[in-house]
Motif scaffolding. Structure first.
Motif, PDB file in Angstrom:
ATOM      1  N   GLN A   8     -14.853 -48.524  38.302  1.00 27.06           N
ATOM      2  CA  GLN A   8     -13.698 -47.487  39.110  1.00 27.06           C
ATOM      3  C   GLN A   8     -12.791 -48.276  39.482  1.00 27.06           C
ATOM      4  O   GLN A   8     -11.800 -47.737  39.411  1.00 27.06           O
ATOM      5  CB  GLN A   8     -14.525 -46.740  40.273  1.00 27.06           C
ATOM      6  N   ASP A   9     -12.690 -49.701  39.607  1.00 24.09           N
ATOM      7  CA  ASP A   9     -11.813 -49.856  39.425  1.00 24.09           C
ATOM      8  C   ASP A   9     -10.666 -50.616  38.197  1.00 24.09           C
ATOM      9  O   ASP A   9      -9.752 -51.372  38.289  1.00 24.09           O
ATOM     10  CB  ASP A   9     -11.730 -51.669  40.225  1.00 24.09           C
ATOM     11  N   ARG A  10     -10.944 -50.242  37.672  1.00 23.81           N
ATOM     12  CA  ARG A  10      -9.789 -50.702  36.286  1.00 23.81           C
ATOM     13  C   ARG A  10      -8.840 -49.870  35.931  1.00 23.81           C
ATOM     14  O   ARG A  10      -8.631 -48.545  37.102  1.00 23.81           O
ATOM     15  CB  ARG A  10     -10.736 -50.594  34.630  1.00 23.81           C
ATOM     16  N   GLY A  11      -7.746 -50.072  35.179  1.00 24.09           N
ATOM     17  CA  GLY A  11      -7.321 -49.095  34.871  1.00 24.09           C
ATOM     18  C   GLY A  11      -7.310 -47.785  34.162  1.00 24.09           C
ATOM     19  O   GLY A  11      -8.304 -47.958  33.490  1.00 24.09           O
ATOM     20  N   HIS A  12      -6.143 -47.253  34.470  1.00 22.46           N
ATOM     21  CA  HIS A  12      -7.543 -45.726  33.901  1.00 22.46           C
ATOM     22  C   HIS A  12      -6.035 -44.716  33.336  1.00 22.46           C
ATOM     23  O   HIS A  12      -4.926 -44.346  34.303  1.00 22.46           O
ATOM     24  CB  HIS A  12      -8.350 -44.760  34.642  1.00 22.46           C
ATOM     25  N   ALA A  13      -6.186 -43.516  31.679  1.00 21.39           N
ATOM     26  CA  ALA A  13      -5.462 -43.157  31.303  1.00 21.39           C
ATOM     27  C   ALA A  13      -5.750 -41.959  30.742  1.00 21.39           C
ATOM     28  O   ALA A  13      -6.911 -42.236  29.902  1.00 21.39           O
ATOM     29  CB  ALA A  13      -3.990 -43.903  30.053  1.00 21.39           C
ATOM     30  N   ASP A  14      -5.933 -40.417  31.056  1.00 22.15           N
ATOM     31  CA  ASP A  14      -6.384 -39.995  30.435  1.00 22.15           C
ATOM     32  C   ASP A  14      -5.043 -38.796  30.049  1.00 22.15           C
ATOM     33  O   ASP A  14      -4.380 -38.479  30.379  1.00 22.15           O
ATOM     34  CB  ASP A  14      -7.211 -39.155  31.607  1.00 22.15           C
ATOM     35  N   HIS A  15      -5.016 -38.965  28.631  1.00 25.01           N
ATOM     36  CA  HIS A  15      -3.440 -38.564  28.180  1.00 25.01           C
ATOM     37  C   HIS A  15      -4.256 -36.659  27.033  1.00 25.01           C
ATOM     38  O   HIS A  15      -3.554 -37.043  26.395  1.00 25.01           O
ATOM     39  CB  HIS A  15      -3.387 -39.265  27.168  1.00 25.01           C
ATOM     40  N   GLY A  16      -5.324 -36.567  27.513  1.00 27.20           N
ATOM     41  CA  GLY A  16      -5.468 -35.924  26.961  1.00 27.20           C
ATOM     42  C   GLY A  16      -5.915 -35.649  25.866  1.00 27.20           C
ATOM     43  O   GLY A  16      -7.662 -35.995  25.493  1.00 27.20           O
ATOM     44  N   TRP A  17      -5.848 -35.870  24.184  1.00 27.67           N
ATOM     45  CA  TRP A  17      -6.785 -36.474  23.764  1.00 27.67           C
ATOM     46  C   TRP A  17      -6.779 -38.043  23.542  1.00 27.67           C
ATOM     47  O   TRP A  17      -8.799 -38.518  22.939  1.00 27.67           O
ATOM     48  CB  TRP A  17      -5.631 -36.301  22.331  1.00 27.67           C
ATOM     49  N   LEU A  18      -6.524 -38.893  24.351  1.00 21.11           N
ATOM     50  CA  LEU A  18      -7.247 -40.409  24.893  1.00 21.11           C
ATOM     51  C   LEU A  18      -7.863 -40.802  25.980  1.00 21.11           C
ATOM     52  O   LEU A  18      -6.803 -40.153  27.078  1.00 21.11           O
ATOM     53  CB  LEU A  18      -6.430 -41.038  24.074  1.00 21.11           C
ATOM     54  N   ASN A  19      -8.572 -40.567  26.083  1.00 24.57           N
ATOM     55  CA  ASN A  19      -9.141 -41.445  27.607  1.00 24.57           C
ATOM     56  C   ASN A  19      -9.414 -42.395  27.489  1.00 24.57           C
ATOM     57  O   ASN A  19     -10.487 -43.024  27.155  1.00 24.57           O
ATOM     58  CB  ASN A  19     -10.260 -39.926  28.074  1.00 24.57           C
ATOM     59  N   SER A  20      -9.263 -43.668  28.022  1.00 24.55           N
ATOM     60  CA  SER A  20      -8.847 -44.996  28.203  1.00 24.55           C
ATOM     61  C   SER A  20      -9.264 -45.366  29.407  1.00 24.55           C
ATOM     62  O   SER A  20      -8.263 -45.297  30.625  1.00 24.55           O
ATOM     63  CB  SER A  20      -7.524 -45.463  27.406  1.00 24.55           C
ATOM     64  N   TRP A  21      -9.546 -46.587  29.337  1.00 22.74           N
ATOM     65  CA  TRP A  21     -10.133 -47.599  30.348  1.00 22.74           C
ATOM     66  C   TRP A  21      -9.462 -48.902  30.151  1.00 22.74           C
ATOM     67  O   TRP A  21     -10.153 -49.769  29.429  1.00 22.74           O
ATOM     68  CB  TRP A  21     -10.790 -47.243  31.209  1.00 22.74           C
ATOM     69  N   HIS A  22      -9.209 -49.558  31.091  1.00 22.38           N
ATOM     70  CA  HIS A  22      -8.152 -51.307  31.279  1.00 22.38           C
ATOM     71  C   HIS A  22      -9.393 -52.115  31.821  1.00 22.38           C
ATOM     72  O   HIS A  22      -8.224 -52.015  32.962  1.00 22.38           O
ATOM     73  CB  HIS A  22      -6.552 -51.128  31.234  1.00 22.38           C
ATOM     74  N   SER A  23     -10.168 -53.097  31.243  1.00 21.96           N
ATOM     75  CA  SER A  23     -10.306 -53.985  31.846  1.00 21.96           C
ATOM     76  C   SER A  23      -8.878 -54.823  32.367  1.00 21.96           C
ATOM     77  O   SER A  23      -9.078 -55.719  33.331  1.00 21.96           O
ATOM     78  CB  SER A  23     -11.170 -54.496  31.024  1.00 21.96           C
ATOM     79  N   PHE A  24      -7.871 -54.801  31.519  1.00 15.47           N
ATOM     80  CA  PHE A  24      -7.212 -55.946  31.783  1.00 15.47           C
ATOM     81  C   PHE A  24      -5.380 -55.067  31.558  1.00 15.47           C
ATOM     82  O   PHE A  24      -5.735 -53.799  31.255  1.00 15.47           O
ATOM     83  CB  PHE A  24      -7.121 -56.902  31.114  1.00 15.47           C
ATOM     84  N   SER A  25      -4.770 -55.437  32.296  1.00 19.14           N
ATOM     85  CA  SER A  25      -3.315 -55.118  32.023  1.00 19.14           C
ATOM     86  C   SER A  25      -2.830 -54.531  30.855  1.00 19.14           C
ATOM     87  O   SER A  25      -3.202 -54.989  29.814  1.00 19.14           O
ATOM     88  CB  SER A  25      -2.204 -55.543  32.716  1.00 19.14           C
TER      89      SER A  25
END
Length: 232
Positions: A8-25
Motif C-alpha cells: 500500500q506504500d507503493r506509487g499507484h496510477a489508475d488510468h482506467g485501461w491500466l492499473n499500475s503499482w510502482h515499487s520505485f519512482s
C-alpha cells in the motif's frame, strides 16, 4: 537489517485501461527514498484491460524483463520481434542504443496481469537485443529458479546488468533459503499470495530489502509466487 516496502506504500496510477503499482519512482510518481535499489530500477505491477495496451514508444540503455502472472501480453518491436507471452514466459529486451516497441492485451475478454522490471545496464550504448524463454511451474515449485542473469546461467535469459533474478512458487510446508555473500544485496517482491521472509509475513505486492550476510529464508507460503533479486 531488513527494510520492508509494503504494497500500500507503493506509487499507484489508475488510468482506467491500466492499473499500475510502482515499487520505485516511475512516471508521475516520485519518492526520493525509493528511486531504485542497486541496479533494480523499476518493478511495475500492471493490470491491463482487454484489448488495451501501451502504444509504440521508445527506450534506450535499459534492461527490461516482462513476467506474466495471468492472461497474455503481445509484444512488437523495431528489431522485428513479435510474440505473445503467457504465464511462465520470461521476456528480456535490451534497449541499448534505442528501440521502439508496443505491448498490448490481445484478449477481448481477459485482463492481463504482469510485472515489468527494469535493470540499469552495466554498459551504455550496446546493440539492442531480445530474448524469450519459458520456465514451467515445476521448475519453480519449492525452489529458487534462476530466470535472468548476466551470463545466462542455467538456461536463464541474459541481462546486461549486475543482477540475478529468481522466481519461486511456495505453498504449504515448502521453504527455500538463499545464501547471501557479504558484498551482495537482495530485493524480495511478492507477486501474489502470502509468504514469510525470515519469519516476517509478506503479502501480495509487498517487498523487502536485505543487505549482504543476512539470512534469506522464504517459508509458510500460501499460493505464493515470489521474485528474488540478487544485486551487487
Amino acid at each position: 537489517m531488513m527494510e520492508l516496502r509494503r504494497a500500500q506504500d507503493r506509487g499507484h496510477a489508475d488510468h482506467g485501461w491500466l492499473n499500475s503499482w510502482h515499487s520505485f519512482s516511475f512516471a508521475d510518481y516520485y519518492d526520493p527514498k525509493h528511486v531504485q535499489f542497486r541496479a533494480l530500477r523499476v518493478i511495475n505491477d500492471d493490470t491491463v484491460e482487454p484489448g488495451r495496451g501501451f502504444g509504440t514508444h521508445g527506450h534506450r540503455d535499459m534492461e527490461i524483463v516482462s513476467y506474466v502472472l495471468n492472461g497474455a501480453l503481445a509484444h512488437k518491436d523495431s528489431m522485428g520481434n513479435g510474440s505473445v507471452i503467457h504465464p511462465g514466459n520470461v521476456q528480456r529486451m535490451s534497449a541499448g542504443t534505442g528501440v521502439q516497441h508496443s505491448e498490448f492485451n490481445p484478449s477481448q475478454t481477459e485482463k492481463v496481469h504482469f510485472l515489468q522490471i527494469w535493470f540499469l545496464p552495466n554498459a551504455a550504448g550496446i546493440n539492442p537485443s531480445y530474448e524469450e524463454k519459458y520456465f514451467s511451474d515445476e521448475e519453480k515449485r519449492g525452489r529458487l529458479r534462476l530466470i535472468a542473469s548476466p551470463d545466462g546461467a542455467d538456461g536463464s535469459v541474459k541481462i546486461h546488468a549486475d543482477a540475478k533474478m529468481f522466481a519461486v512458487l511456495l505453498d504449504g510446508n515448502e521453504q527455500v533459503e538463499h545464501p547471501l555473500a557479504q558484498d551482495r544485496y537482495v530485493y524480495v517482491h511478492v507477486a501474489r499470495g502470502d509468504v514469510a521472509l525470515n519469519d516476517t509475513p509478506l503479502h501480495a505486492g509487498d517487498g523487502a530489502m536485505l543487505a549482504g550476510g543476512e539470512r534469506v529464508m522464504l517459508a509458510q507460503g500460501r499460493n505464493a509466487e515470489v521474485m528474488v533479486f540478487e544485486l551487487t
